[in-house]
Design a protein around this motif. Structure first.
Motif, short mmCIF file in Angstrom:
data_model
loop_
_atom_site.label_atom_id
_atom_site.label_comp_id
_atom_site.label_asym_id
_atom_site.label_seq_id
_atom_site.Cartn_x
_atom_site.Cartn_y
_atom_site.Cartn_z
N UNK A 17 3.21 34.80 8.02
CA UNK A 17 3.82 33.17 8.27
C UNK A 17 3.82 31.83 8.68
N UNK A 18 4.78 31.02 8.65
CA UNK A 18 4.01 29.41 8.92
C UNK A 18 2.85 29.52 8.41
N UNK A 19 3.50 29.22 7.15
CA UNK A 19 2.99 29.03 5.32
C UNK A 19 3.33 27.39 5.31
N UNK A 20 2.48 26.60 4.95
CA UNK A 20 2.77 24.85 4.88
C UNK A 20 2.60 25.07 3.80
N UNK A 21 3.33 23.39 3.17
CA UNK A 21 2.69 22.97 2.15
C UNK A 21 1.57 22.70 1.70
N UNK A 22 0.73 22.73 2.33
CA UNK A 22 -0.31 22.87 1.98
C UNK A 22 -1.34 23.93 1.81
N UNK A 23 -0.82 25.11 2.81
CA UNK A 23 -1.66 26.04 1.72
C UNK A 23 -0.54 26.69 0.53
N UNK A 24 0.21 26.24 0.20
CA UNK A 24 0.73 26.43 -0.77
C UNK A 24 0.49 26.22 -2.60
N UNK A 25 0.01 25.32 -1.95
CA UNK A 25 -1.40 24.36 -2.73
C UNK A 25 -2.37 23.05 -2.16
N UNK A 26 -3.52 22.99 -2.28
CA UNK A 26 -3.73 21.75 -1.28
C UNK A 26 -4.21 20.54 -1.70
N UNK A 27 -4.07 19.51 -1.02
CA UNK A 27 -3.89 18.20 -1.61
C UNK A 27 -4.59 18.40 -2.20
N UNK A 29 -5.62 19.32 -5.09
CA UNK A 29 -5.24 20.16 -6.56
C UNK A 29 -3.75 19.12 -6.46
N UNK A 30 -3.10 18.96 -5.92
CA UNK A 30 -2.07 17.45 -6.34
C UNK A 30 -2.52 16.69 -6.70
N UNK A 31 -1.82 16.42 -8.13
CA UNK A 31 -1.55 14.79 -9.48
C UNK A 31 -0.38 14.07 -8.68
N UNK A 32 -0.80 13.13 -8.75
CA UNK A 32 0.32 12.66 -7.90
C UNK A 32 1.10 12.40 -9.24
N UNK A 33 2.72 12.04 -8.49
CA UNK A 33 3.90 11.83 -9.44
C UNK A 33 3.79 12.86 -10.26
N UNK A 34 3.49 14.00 -10.73
CA UNK A 34 3.86 14.39 -11.97
C UNK A 34 3.96 15.63 -11.65
N UNK A 35 4.50 16.35 -12.69
CA UNK A 35 5.20 17.99 -12.33
C UNK A 35 4.01 18.49 -13.36
N UNK A 39 -3.10 23.12 -12.24
CA UNK A 39 -4.13 23.81 -12.44
C UNK A 39 -4.00 25.72 -11.75
N UNK A 40 -5.08 25.84 -11.14
CA UNK A 40 -4.83 27.40 -10.44
C UNK A 40 -4.72 26.68 -9.06
N UNK A 41 -3.92 25.58 -8.62
CA UNK A 41 -3.90 25.24 -7.03
C UNK A 41 -3.13 25.87 -5.96
N UNK A 42 -2.03 26.84 -6.39
CA UNK A 42 -1.70 28.16 -6.07
C UNK A 42 -2.07 28.68 -4.75
N UNK A 43 -1.78 28.22 -3.49
CA UNK A 43 -2.32 29.44 -2.83
C UNK A 43 -4.28 30.03 -2.76
N UNK A 44 -4.42 28.03 -3.05
CA UNK A 44 -6.14 28.11 -3.65
C UNK A 44 -6.93 28.08 -2.34
N UNK A 80 4.43 21.56 -4.38
CA UNK A 80 4.64 23.16 -3.74
C UNK A 80 5.66 23.71 -3.89
N UNK A 81 6.78 22.43 -4.98
CA UNK A 81 7.25 23.45 -5.34
C UNK A 81 7.06 24.07 -7.15
N UNK A 82 6.49 23.00 -7.63
CA UNK A 82 6.32 23.05 -9.13
C UNK A 82 4.88 24.33 -9.59
N UNK A 83 3.90 24.10 -7.96
CA UNK A 83 3.32 25.35 -8.24
C UNK A 83 3.88 26.28 -7.80
N UNK A 84 4.82 26.82 -7.61
CA UNK A 84 5.20 28.00 -7.27
C UNK A 84 5.77 28.41 -8.62
N UNK A 85 6.87 27.78 -8.89
CA UNK A 85 7.40 27.67 -10.10
C UNK A 85 6.49 27.86 -11.76
#
Length: 198
Positions: A17-27, A29-35, A39-44, A80-85
């Motif tokens: 529970x309380x899984x925040x977006x930084x746990x979904x994909x840590x910062x 792993x986030x390429x700004x402004x890109x879908x 990489x393998x950032x989901x729940x990294x 976070x959405x894009x990594x899940x998809x």
């Protein structure tokens, strides 16, 4: 955007529970402004634990995520959405979502399904006992069906219609392009105008 009407898949049980977006994909792993480029950032930060459900072979190929309460809280990270998809998830089932995550998901074609906590608990139990359990998420009927059980869920009707058509908010607006053009042409010449970039 891919249409979402009825989806049948297996589920990854995320008993957290309380899984925040930084746990979904840590910062990091986030390429700004890109879908792309996640990489393998989901729940990294949990991937080093061999017992973490996403690492277990029986859950590979799952297209539904069954999560605990307050999934997707924290920053307004579309990644976070894009990594899940990118990992193949079509829907997330949880008792409650972070508001911004829910709206981002709906705009990007990932269906957030809010279910009672006892239903989520039952799904965890069933998918842990049988990882191949088929689960149907039916957006047309607003139902989740599994093991002879059917649970209704609510979803914003405008978002539901867009998902059923496979339309995002921009393509939804462009359905009214003729009316927008007529309005622009009728405006006084000195007022600002929108222009096509094409």
């Amino acid at each position: 955007m891919t249409k979402f009407t009825v989806h049948v898949g297996t589920a990854l049980p995320l008993r957290r529970s309380n899984v925040d977006t930084d746990q979904i994909i840590p910062a990091r792993y986030v390429p700004y402004f890109s879908m792309t480029g996640h990489g393998n950032g989901l729940f990294a930060d949990w991937r080093d634990d061999p017992s973490f459900a996403a690492n277990l072979p029986q859950y590979q190929g799952a297209t539904l995520l069954v999560a605990g309460n307050e999934f997707g809280t924290g920053s307004s990270r579309e990644s976070a959405v894009w990594a899940l998809q990118k990992d193949g998830f079509r829907a997330v089932l949880a008792p409650r979502f972070g508001d911004i995550f829910r709206e981002n998901a709906l705009m990007r074609g990932l269906l957030p399904v809010q279910l009672p906590a006892d239903t989520v608990e039952r799904l965890w139990e069933l998918t842990e006992a049988d990882p191949a359990l088929p689960i149907t998420v039916d957006l047309e009927q607003r139902q989740v069906r599994f093991a002879g059980r059917a649970e209704q869920f609510d979803v914003n009707e405008g978002a539901r219609q867009r998902l059923l058509r496979g339309a995002d908010t921009i393509s939804d607006t462009l359905r009214h392009e003729a009316g927008i053009t007529a309005h622009e042409q009728a405006r006084r010449p000195l007022l600002p105008r929108t222009r096509s970039t094409a």
